[in-house]
Design an enzyme around this catalytic site. Structure first.
Site, short mmCIF file in Angstrom:
data_model
loop_
_atom_site.label_atom_id
_atom_site.label_comp_id
_atom_site.label_asym_id
_atom_site.label_seq_id
_atom_site.Cartn_x
_atom_site.Cartn_y
_atom_site.Cartn_z
N HIS A 189 40.41 19.08 -33.97
CA HIS A 189 40.30 19.82 -32.71
C HIS A 189 41.67 19.95 -32.09
CE1 HIS A 189 38.13 21.19 -29.09
NE2 HIS A 189 39.18 20.68 -28.47
N ARG A 209 35.25 24.57 -14.30
CA ARG A 209 36.66 24.14 -14.25
C ARG A 209 37.60 25.31 -14.47
NH1 ARG A 209 36.96 20.32 -18.87
NH2 ARG A 209 39.16 20.13 -18.35
N SER A 256 35.57 16.27 -22.07
CA SER A 256 35.12 17.57 -22.59
C SER A 256 35.32 17.64 -24.10
CB SER A 256 35.91 18.69 -21.88
OG SER A 256 35.79 19.90 -22.56
N ASP A 295 28.91 19.95 -20.92
CA ASP A 295 30.30 20.42 -21.02
C ASP A 295 30.38 21.92 -20.83
OD1 ASP A 295 33.19 20.19 -21.68
OD2 ASP A 295 32.57 21.48 -23.33
N LYS A 338 32.12 16.82 -27.32
CA LYS A 338 31.77 17.75 -28.40
C LYS A 338 31.99 17.11 -29.77
CE LYS A 338 34.26 20.78 -26.22
NZ LYS A 338 34.82 21.74 -25.30
#
Ligand code: URA
Length: 432
Positions: free
Chosen positions: A82, A168, A183, A161, A187
């Site tokens: 990620h 946000r 966040s 999220d 995930k």
């Protein structure tokens, strides 16, 4: 308990209890907390922070707020990667086929581009016919048969999220370390990867401007993942200037294909192979040298390109498209050096320029133009003579502010600027 009380506790700088955090996340996921309450909670958290314990509990509650993606039944190690978001960062499209060619399974759930950053799903859709909405069954079948799949989530794995991130994004509360950590990691924990590599960006085009803040975020995410039983790796990498030379979907895919065909080597190829080697080292316990050599070899031999063509074909595209060049938009605007000197390039401004000409999104759900993009002709630190091309902007409709934004991305100085390191630091890993 009321959502109001949880917000007030955070406003008054009191560390939240586990039951307060779980109650708040449940209220976000089931819709009983309003958007304004979520915004107030996020702003109080951004201003007053959270302890590491609160951040872990928030992450855990968010990860459990929806359905779990099923783990494919095949044996072997599953890896995931990620990035916290960059410009001209297509490492996933190189890393996934490289890992699959090395025998490491990649069940990669990815996202779409937002603001000035690109998204893997949009880039993958540059291949005509490719689908990125695989059902959990199709996803699992493909991972078992091909060794890798890249798709968006089709079951709602982390609804908390999804809501919090949307709020946000419009309330200037993205750049909070506990909110980013929870966040991203919610995930990751909701998926089933054994090894998770995080690429935490620092610099001009990143949410974290200072490398020390990015390192703090990386260490926090590694500790959250390890506490949840995952094998964690994190690289803190530079996003002052674009990672590759191309920005925009088709343009970035063309660069990925050039790299996988062995026609190009640059920061993008080096970082992708660096990530692949770190994951291989962690998965198989081999030396750094051997891992680097094996990662390079699957690229050199064409095995990784073949894997990408299998992934494209399995997801509805044409296998032969990886041997072609995707088209760019018909109009070209050239940015030229206003004077002679050393080039400085802003990733943020070029990412915004690309979004302005339709290559990115202003808000979730906007259509993007895959053919719109930017090709850098001069990179950070290179010398340019007056009038030489610095970048080409490919656009279909109106250039709008895209030209001015792209012009503003370049500074020409008398002295070559000291580039900051591509990999600032690396944390985590049992075997590195
Ligand atoms: N990426 C995410 O998924 N979440 C953030 O908060 C920031 C980057």
């Amino acid at each position: 308990m009321r959502v109001y009380d949880v917000i007030e506790a955070k406003k008054n700088r009191r560390a939240l209890t586990e039951s307060e955090i779980r109650f708040f996340v449940q209220s976000v996921a089931d819709g009983s907390a309003t958007d304004s309450q979520i915004a107030a909670f996020c702003m109080a958290t951004l201003l007053n922070g959270m302890t590491d314990e609160e951040t872990f509990l928030l992450t855990d509650a968010m990860a459990k707020s929806g359905e779990r993606a099923p783990r494919p039944v095949s044996a072997g190690v599953f890896a995931d990667k990620h990035s916290t978001g960059g410009v001209s960062d297509s490492t996933t499209l190189i890393l996934v086929p490289v890992l699959a060619a090395l025998g490491i399974k990649c069940a990669k759930y990815s996202g779409r581009g937002l603001a000035h950053t690109g998204g893997t799903l949009d880039k993958l859709e540059s291949f005509a016919g490719v689908r990125v909405d695989l059902s959990p069954e199709a996803f699992e079948r493909q991972v078992n048969e091909v060794g890798a799949a890249v798709s968006g989530q089709t079951v709602s794995t982390v609804p908390a999220d999804k809501r919090m991130y949307a709020v946000r994004d419009v309330t200037a509360t993205v750049d909070s370390i506990p909110l980013i950590a929870s966040s991203v990691m919610s995930k990751k924990l909701a998926s089933f990867a054994d090894i998770i590599l995080l690429d935490v960006k620092y610099g001009d085009g990143a949410f974290m401007r200072a490398p020390k803040d990015a390192e703090k975020l990386a260490r926090l995410m590694v500790s959250i993942g390890e506490r949840a039983g995952r094998r964690m790796l994190a690289a803190v990498t530079c996003m002052d200037s674009p990672l590759g030379d191309n920005i925009g979907c088709n343009a970035e895919v063309n660069e990925v294909l050039q790299i996988l065909r062995g026609e190009k080597e640059n920061g993008l190829s080096r970082l992708s192979l660096f990530h692949a080697a770190k994951i291989l080292q962690e998965a198989e316990g081999v030396s750094e040298r051997e891992a680097e050599a094996r990662a390079y070899e699957v690229l050199r031999s064409g095995a990784a390109l073949k894997k990408l063509s299998e992934i494209v074909a399995a997801q509805g595209g044409c296998a032969g498209d990886v041997y072609k060049t995707l088209p760019l938009a018909k109009n070209v605007y050239e940015v030229r050096a206003p004077e002679s000197g050393y080039v400085q390039v802003s990733a943020l401004a070029l990412g915004r320029a690309c979004a302005e000409i339709g290559g990115g999104r202003a808000k979730e759900g906007d259509e993007i133009d895959h053919a719109a993009g930017i090709i850098l002709k001069k990179r950070q630190g290179e010398r340019a003579e007056k009038g030489e091309p610095l970048a080409e902007i490919y656009y279909n409709g109106a250039l709008k502010e895209g030209g001015a934004l792209a012009e503003s991305a370049f500074r020409i100085g008398d002295k070559k600027i000291q580039e900051r390191p591509l990999v600032y630091t690396f944390v985590g890993g049992k075997r590195s």
